[in-house]
Enzyme design. Structure first.
Site, mmCIF file in Angstrom:
data_model
loop_
_atom_site.group_PDB
_atom_site.id
_atom_site.type_symbol
_atom_site.label_atom_id
_atom_site.label_comp_id
_atom_site.label_asym_id
_atom_site.label_seq_id
_atom_site.Cartn_x
_atom_site.Cartn_y
_atom_site.Cartn_z
ATOM 1 N N GLU B 57 0.802 -1.230 0.000
ATOM 2 C CA GLU B 57 0.000 0.000 0.000
ATOM 3 C C GLU B 57 0.833 1.279 0.000
ATOM 4 O O GLU B 57 0.370 2.324 0.475
ATOM 5 C CB GLU B 57 -0.949 0.018 1.212
ATOM 6 N N THR B 62 -0.298 2.543 -8.031
ATOM 7 C CA THR B 62 -0.889 3.794 -8.488
ATOM 8 C C THR B 62 0.065 4.507 -9.435
ATOM 9 O O THR B 62 -0.342 5.024 -10.479
ATOM 10 C CB THR B 62 -1.242 4.691 -7.291
ATOM 11 N N ARG B 199 -8.250 -0.059 -5.059
ATOM 12 C CA ARG B 199 -7.194 -0.730 -4.312
ATOM 13 C C ARG B 199 -7.272 -2.234 -4.536
ATOM 14 O O ARG B 199 -8.256 -2.884 -4.178
ATOM 15 C CB ARG B 199 -7.377 -0.414 -2.820
ATOM 16 N N ASP B 227 6.032 -3.604 -11.759
ATOM 17 C CA ASP B 227 5.326 -3.370 -10.500
ATOM 18 C C ASP B 227 5.194 -4.696 -9.769
ATOM 19 O O ASP B 227 4.917 -5.727 -10.382
ATOM 20 C CB ASP B 227 3.935 -2.793 -10.791
ATOM 21 N N GLN B 231 3.407 -6.794 -0.090
ATOM 22 C CA GLN B 231 3.293 -7.512 1.176
ATOM 23 C C GLN B 231 4.441 -8.485 1.349
ATOM 24 O O GLN B 231 5.085 -8.887 0.377
ATOM 25 C CB GLN B 231 1.962 -8.284 1.239
#
Lengths: 436, 392
Positions: B57, B62, B199, B227, B231
């Site tokens: 996150e 993005t 998301r 990308d 996690q």
């Protein structure tokens, strides 16, 4: 009608146009100053003053004062002098011609109107050309500044480049830019999204201009400083030097804490053996910011101390003094002294430098040695003595230098003798038993 | 038997003859393939590999989407529509998280009445929580929207939302709740804005190839952007991408100094980012790689800094505020930036002397900002290439 003097044509226009008198440029301007001599003389004085760096033809120079003549008079021998000078000469009782040494048969001073005319014309021409060039420069700089307000992209970069060239070569350009809000405008171009090309040119311009305290405060904004650091780290040698100079001006006026990236960039500059100018500029900045308390710890954390110590033998005298100053400041903080002590080549390098260059260098080197030796007396003293420190210290004490140095030396000597076995010490000092 | 032998001989001969023909054909083809391989290897050399790394996150995906929008053809209608289910899922997940969070807080807090839903909403809340727990979400209908809004506007839920940092409420919560009506329309097609906010936990690796077009419309460098999932369990896949990387774009969401990890509720997110950054810096394969640190989510940081002091995060415990308002925000940002800078130089050895390291302040949702930032990144990388080629 051309006049001949020793085989040379002295037609006014031709002479000036063809550069016989050592002046370039055609189109002689003939001033009618015969009717207003006084005004002419005043103007001439001013013009001579303003053109003082120009090369004046030798025939215009008074042999007595070696200055351009403003009121040339000729003696009976045919030699021409400045009126006031020759009068002074004659009033001292001499009745000879200063250059030919002939005795004067006639004490009359004939005003040399031809020469006067020539001198006036020549200077006027030069003066007008200078004024025009200056106006051109001023006009162009103003133009460029206006253009900058509207353009973007590559055009902006090119305009800035041209403005930078003007500002670095012409005083009048600098004045014009400064007087027309150039400083604040160019500063406004610096921000978090400024490209390198724009940034480097803007900095190169600003470094040539006078910055008042408001401009300085404006430029000290964190985003602008960050940009300068980035440009410093990515730029060519000239750009690096410009950045470092500008930051020197800014940091001298404030207590801003230099960032680690800045220090890394400056160190990189200082370590570049190929470019002594860069080294000098970088060290100057380091000296300015060395007054910062936190600087010491920052430099140490990026491993700056061993890098500086390693460079010591490669510096020229001016750089050396600056570097030693910075190291001295570092040595006075505990971490600094420790970092210095951990450099194995510190002591040998310093000992070699004693009494080699300036007194200041020796003074700083001695202070550093003292601090380091105080930290770990036995170890450092031994190393120092082995490197030939003792002999150097005696040299300092016996020499005619500043008492402060002698004081430092004796302290250091005492420290070394206390921590070294006497026999070793004596042998290193090359002292005999009797002197001990 | 003789004729079999002759037959076979004949076969042999003809196969041999065919063999010759076949060989030349094969040779030609082989040569062609060789040539193609050579060409592609050469072309590959000119392609600059960019890696988006960072904790979960942090905004990597993005940025990835933004690059797609800026330098490729963007999202076509089909792709946009594919995000509808994701966006609806985000809405359900948010409500569920908040509802369950409220229940937990009602049990654990002394002032439990604050987190008690009003009587009418309790049943709706349970229903929505149950929906949110399913694997398949129903389409957002008008009725469901009304239910969701009732819950969202319940004071208990708002109180819970104020403590959203203790839960795993996604950053897009506010945005989607505000646009709920629009999202539920029958012919809803997500806008670019919606897609950027959506998301989805990235898993595996995604890549795009692009060329940032300069102002002269001349094509510049060719970049390939990767990308990854941020996690912990995704990070073991990173190592496969680490070779031949021109630049690492490390995203760090500076607004999460008061939040904990999705995968470990006891670990502060900033501390996780700090350790991750250190780990990445030490990788041998990145010795010559340029590092672009994106201090992301500045928009959220801006708003949070005045309400939540930085020192709640252990790494920032020595922070001292000096003023208020915008100045304080700048001061806080510079503090965080300095921390990351110090961290970088602590992990640098003499092998890394020449490595490029730059810090950028970003808000990945702002397309203009991302464009400007990427322009700078591009310039830096181009200069770096010239420098390495000895032309600077």
């Amino acid at each position: 009608m051309p006049m001949y003097t020793g085989g040379q044509v002295l037609d006014l226009e031709t002479a000036v146009k063809d550069g016989i008198l050592g002046g370039g440029g055609g189109g002689g301007v003939i001033c009618d100053d015969v009717t207003t001599p006084n005004l002419g003389k005043l103007d001439l004085k001013k013009m001579i003053e303003q053109l003082d760096s120009i090369e004046v033809p030798s025939v215009f120079i008074c042999p007595i004062s070696l200055e351009p003549m403003q009121d040339p008079v000729t003696l009976c021998t045919g030699q021409t002098y400045e009126r006031s000078n020759i009068l002074k000469w004659l009033s001292l009782g001499h009745f000879t011609c200063p250059t030919t040494m002939q005795e004067l048969w006639d004490d009359s001073l004939t005003p040399n109107s031809t020469l006067n005319h020539l001198i006036h014309t020549w200077f006027s021409q030069k003066y007008l050309a200078m004024k025009k060039r200056s106006q051109d420069v001023q006009g162009r700089s103003l133009e460029l500044l206006e253009v900058l307000k509207t353009v973007k992209g590559q055009t902006r970069v090119n305009t800035l480049k041209e403005l930078r060239k003007m500002v670095t070569t012409h005083e009048s350009a600098r004045k014009t830019v400064a007087e027309n809000g150039g400083v604040s405008f160019v500063s406004s171009l610096l921000g978090p999204f400024t490209s390198h090309s724009v940034g480097s040119e803007a900095i190169a311009i600003l470094v040539n201009l006078q910055l008042n305290s408001d401009s300085i405060t404006n430029l000290l904004q964190p985003t602008k400083i960050s940009l300068m650091v980035d440009v410093l780290n990515e730029g060519s040698l000239e750009t690096k030097i410009d950045c470092v100079k500008l930051m020197g001006i800014l940091f001298a006026a404030s207590d801003i804490v230099p960032s680690l990236s800045l220090l890394v960039g400056v160190l990189r500059l200082v370590k570049d053996k190929r470019h002594p100018h860069g080294i000098l500029a970088g060290l100057r900045l380091l000296k300015i910011i060395s007054t910062q308390e936190s600087l010491g710890n920052s430099i140490i954390s990026i491993g700056g101390v061993p890098q500086l110590v390693e460079m010591l033998p490669h510096f020229n005298s001016e750089s050396l003094e600056l570097c030693l100053y910075v190291l001295k400041v570092l040595s006075s903080i505990p971490h600094g002294a420790l970092a210095l002590k951990n450099c194995s080549n510190l002591i040998p390098n310093l000992v070699k430098l004693l009494m080699k260059t300036s007194e200041n260098c020796t003074k700083f080197a001695l202070s550093i040695l003292l601090e380091v030796c105080k930290l770990s007396p036995e170890e450092s003293a031994a190393t120092a003595v082995n490197a030939g420190l003792a002999a150097k210290l005696l040299l300092v004490i016996q020499s005619g230098c500043n008492p402060e140095l002698k004081q430092l030396s004796s302290e250091l000597l005492k420290l070394c003798s206390q921590n070294c076995r006497a026999s070793i010490f004596i042998s290193k000092c090359k002292l005999t038993r009797t002197l001990q | 038997m003789l004729d079999t032998a002759v037959h076979n001989m004949g076969l042999l001969c003809s196969r041999h003859k065919r063999g010759n023909q076949a060989t030349t054909e094969e040779n030609d083809r082989a040569a062609e393939i060789e040539r193609r391989i050579e060409q592609e290897t050469k072309a590959e050399k000119h392609i600059q590999k960019l890696l988006l790394l960072g904790a979960g996150e942090s905004g990597k995906s993005t940025i990835f989407k933004q690059i797609k929008l800026l330098f490729q053809t963007g999202f076509d209608e089909r792709e946009l529509q594919s995000y509808t289910s994701v966006i609806h899922a985000n809405v359900y997940q948010t409500i569920k998280t908040l509802h369950d969070g409220a229940k937990e807080l009602a049990l654990s807090e002394a002032d439990s009445s604050k987190y008690e839903l009003s009587a009418d909403n309790k049943e709706i809340g349970e229903k929505l929580s149950e929906i949110g727990g399913r694997l398949d979400y129903p389409r957002l209908t008008e009725e469901l929207v009304q239910d969701i809004l009732k819950i969202w506007r319940d004071p208990a839920i708002q109180e819970t939302y104020a403590r959203g940092n203790e839960l795993q409420v996604p950053d897009c919560a506010d945005y989607f709740m505000e646009n709920l009506q629009r999202l539920s329309e029958a012919n809803y097609i997500p806008t670019k804005e919606d897609v950027l906010h959506a998301r989805v936990r990235t898993t595996g690796v995604v890549e795009i190839q692009f060329s940032p077009v300069g102002e002269n419309k001349k094509s510049g460098e060719v970049y390939r952007l990767y990308d990854v999932g941020g996690q912990r369990n995704e990070r073991r896949k990173w190592i496969h991408l680490f070779d031949g990387v021109s630049a690492v774009i490390f995203c760090a969401a500076i607004s999460e100094y008061d939040q904990t990890l999705f995968e470990d509720e006891n670990k502060n997110r900033i501390l996780e980012t700090k350790e991750l950054f250190e780990w990445v810096l030490k990788q041998k394969c990145f010795e010559k790689t340029s590092f672009m640190l994106f201090l992301n989510k500045f928009d959220i940081f801006e708003k949070k800094v005045s309400k939540v002091p930085l020192n709640v995060c252990e790494w920032f415990k020595d922070y001292q505020p000096v003023s208020t308002g915008k100045q304080e925000v700048e001061h806080a940002y510079e503090f965080v930036k300095k921390k990351f800078e110090e961290l970088y130089y602590q992990n640098v050895t003499c092998d890394h002397q020449d490595r490029v390291f730059k810090i950028y302040r970003t808000t990945a949702l702002d397309q203009k900002l991302v464009k400007k930032t990427f322009k700078l990144v591009d310039e830096t990388l181009r200069r770096r290439n010239l420098f390495e080629a000895g032309l600077l």
